[in-house]
Each structure stands twice: as structure tokens, then as C-alpha cells.
Design an enzyme around this catalytic site. Sequence first.
Site, short mmCIF file in Angstrom:
data_model
loop_
_atom_site.label_atom_id
_atom_site.label_comp_id
_atom_site.label_asym_id
_atom_site.label_seq_id
_atom_site.Cartn_x
_atom_site.Cartn_y
_atom_site.Cartn_z
N SER A 182 67.99 39.46 -18.06
CA SER A 182 69.44 38.77 -17.70
C SER A 182 70.22 39.51 -16.49
O SER A 182 71.27 38.88 -15.93
CB SER A 182 70.30 38.51 -18.72
OG SER A 182 71.18 39.60 -19.30
N THR A 238 66.24 41.73 -23.91
CA THR A 238 65.74 42.75 -24.59
C THR A 238 65.05 42.37 -25.78
O THR A 238 64.14 42.77 -26.31
CB THR A 238 66.75 43.93 -24.87
OG1 THR A 238 67.25 44.63 -23.68
CG2 THR A 238 66.41 44.92 -25.79
N THR A 244 93.34 41.80 -15.30
CA THR A 244 93.50 43.26 -15.40
C THR A 244 92.24 43.95 -15.74
O THR A 244 91.42 43.60 -16.14
CB THR A 244 94.21 43.33 -16.80
OG1 THR A 244 94.71 44.90 -16.88
CG2 THR A 244 93.91 42.99 -17.89
N1 ASP Z 1 68.86 44.06 -19.11
C1 ASP Z 1 68.52 43.55 -20.39
C2 ASP Z 1 69.05 41.88 -20.16
O1 ASP Z 1 70.00 41.81 -19.85
C3 ASP Z 1 69.50 44.00 -21.38
C4 ASP Z 1 69.51 43.59 -22.63
O2 ASP Z 1 68.94 42.32 -23.06
O3 ASP Z 1 70.11 44.09 -23.62
O4 ASP Z 1 68.09 41.35 -20.11
#
Ligand code: ASP
Length: 335
Positions: free
Chosen positions: A55, A12, A269
Amino acid sequence: MPRLLILHTGGTIGMLPSPRGYVPGTDFAERLARQLAGQALPDYRLVELAPLIDSADLAPADWNRIVAALAERWHDYAGVVILHGTDTLAHTASALSFMLGALDKPVVLTGAQIPLGEPRSDAPTNLATALQVAADPSGPPEVCIAFHDRLLRGNRARKVRSQGLDAFDSPDAPWLGEAGIDLALHVPRALPPGTPDFTPLTFADGAVAMLPVHPGLSPALLDAVLAAPALRGLVLATYGVGNPPGLAGALVERLGRARQAGVVVVNVTQCHQGRVHQGAYASGAALNDAGVVAGQDLTPEAAITKLQVLIARGLAGEALASAMATPRCGEMTAA
Ligand code: ASP
């Protein structure tokens, strides 16, 4: 030569809107330079991995891409900041800690909940904190996460909020630092320094899986998971202090058989905080009989990635089980 390396992997922090939602964006170098211009921050050089990824799409092979990029430039910089999507940021921080081992400079991962340049973006603050930690002579020589107001041990951290800007925490380990008016680093908490290992690893597809228990879990589902031919390690996420449903003896019977067939099962857990005490209840004690490794206070992310890295290093059977029960780089509190 700039003092810090910024390695951009995606996420992001650098994304731009598209008709279908956020996607990795172009021109990040210019946008970053514009954002940081005029701030008294350490000098940096930006390297972008191609392709940049969301990611959520990350695979273990991407950890090799990151490690290779670090290996190539390690001696040229005083510290490293890795920009990463938040969804699997804790997985990557854990995996890198196990792959690299002891470090002689900080590797600080960060990202953002709101893209750089958007109103109220948390990117500038997260970046500034990460850069300051990476450049600080007292910065912890380990893989850590700088996010919002905190510096966390990478292999203890979890994404704990999907929308809050304080998205990461390490519920079972004290913070390594805190960003208020001053940046307070808790230096004595850092791991001992050492020389990193940049050896690339071969990650076999499907070698590790995770199964959260739940009311209604069927032996048939368990059979399907354990029958996966490539499976070598299973993270079992159980209730409370490590209690699974008995399934009328079917669970322990299946896990005992899997263990004999060479699959190492690690019990963590499902609770947000606290540790496994395998044997506090008879339901959990049955796992001891089946040879299940008590994961203590390992996070699920650390359990999965530790299994992946150790299996890729060739560990199996008893050696793997014993390595999973032993702290390596601050990821768990010993029994
Ligand atoms: N979907 C994005 C990623 O993990 C979410 C983020 O970066 O906050 O690349």
C-alpha cells in the site's frame, strides 16, 4: 450466497518473504481458508484485486479500483471487509468515506502488522473482528477500521505505531467499538445510513500536496511547492493549535497569493491529538487574513483525501474552501 465480501488489495496481511523483504504473495485464498477453517465465522467470498500492491505504492486511481469492485457486488452481500496494507490504510479509509458517502452496510478495512501464517501474526484476530463487525446487524453503516482491539471511524483514524500491534487509533474521535471478550459496538456513534455513490473520479496528478512547517523552512521551498502547475489544494501542517512560522511575512504573503490564484490551503496540526484554533496566537491569525481554511481536528490523511476527492468532483475556489470547512461524513468536529 456467502454473507460477506472480502476484497483483498494487498499489504502485509497476505505477504510472503522474499530476498528483498516482504512482497505480495500468491495462494492467499488457500492460506486464508486454512487459517479460518473451523472457526465459527461468517461465510465469505474472497475477491482479489490484480495486481495486489504494497500500500506504500497506492495512488488515488486505486481508490477507483476498490469502488468499482464494490459497485459490482454491493447488493450481493450483507457487509464488506477490505484487506489493505497498513501504510496507507487510513488514507484509503478516508478517501472511500468521501467517495461513497452514506452507506447502508459496513465497509470494514483491516490488515496486519505480521503476515498471516507467521508466528504471533495479528492477522487472524484482526480478520475475525472485521468479519464479525461486517456481519453484525448493528455494525456501523460506514467506512471503518477494525484493528487490534478497536473499531474506528475510517476518516478519523491514523496509523500511530509502526511496530505495535495496536497500530491504529482515532485520537480525536471515540472508538465505534471495542473487541474484548465480547465485541462491544457503540451503535449510537454510527453515521446515519444512506445509498452509496459509486461514481468513479478522475484524480489529476499533483493536484494536492502537503507541507509540514519546521524551523528553517525557506520561502524558496514554499515557492517551489506553490509553483507546481497542477496544484489546487495544499495541506499545511503547522505547530500546536495551528501556528505557522511567520518567515518575516513571507508565508502569509505567499499563501494569500496562492489563494487568489485558486489554491485552497487547509491548516491542520502536527500534534498527535487536538484541534486547530487559528487565531489563538497572532501567528495563526495571519492565516485567517490569507484565506487559509482552519482544518479543526481533521487528520492529515482526511484533509489530503477530502481535498483530492472534492477537487476530482470539480470543486474549486470558494466552493472548495467552504466544503473543506464543513463536516461531510463525521470527519471533523465543527468549529
Ligand atoms: N508496506 C505494507 C503495506 O502497507 C505495510 C503493511 O501492510 O503493514 O502494504
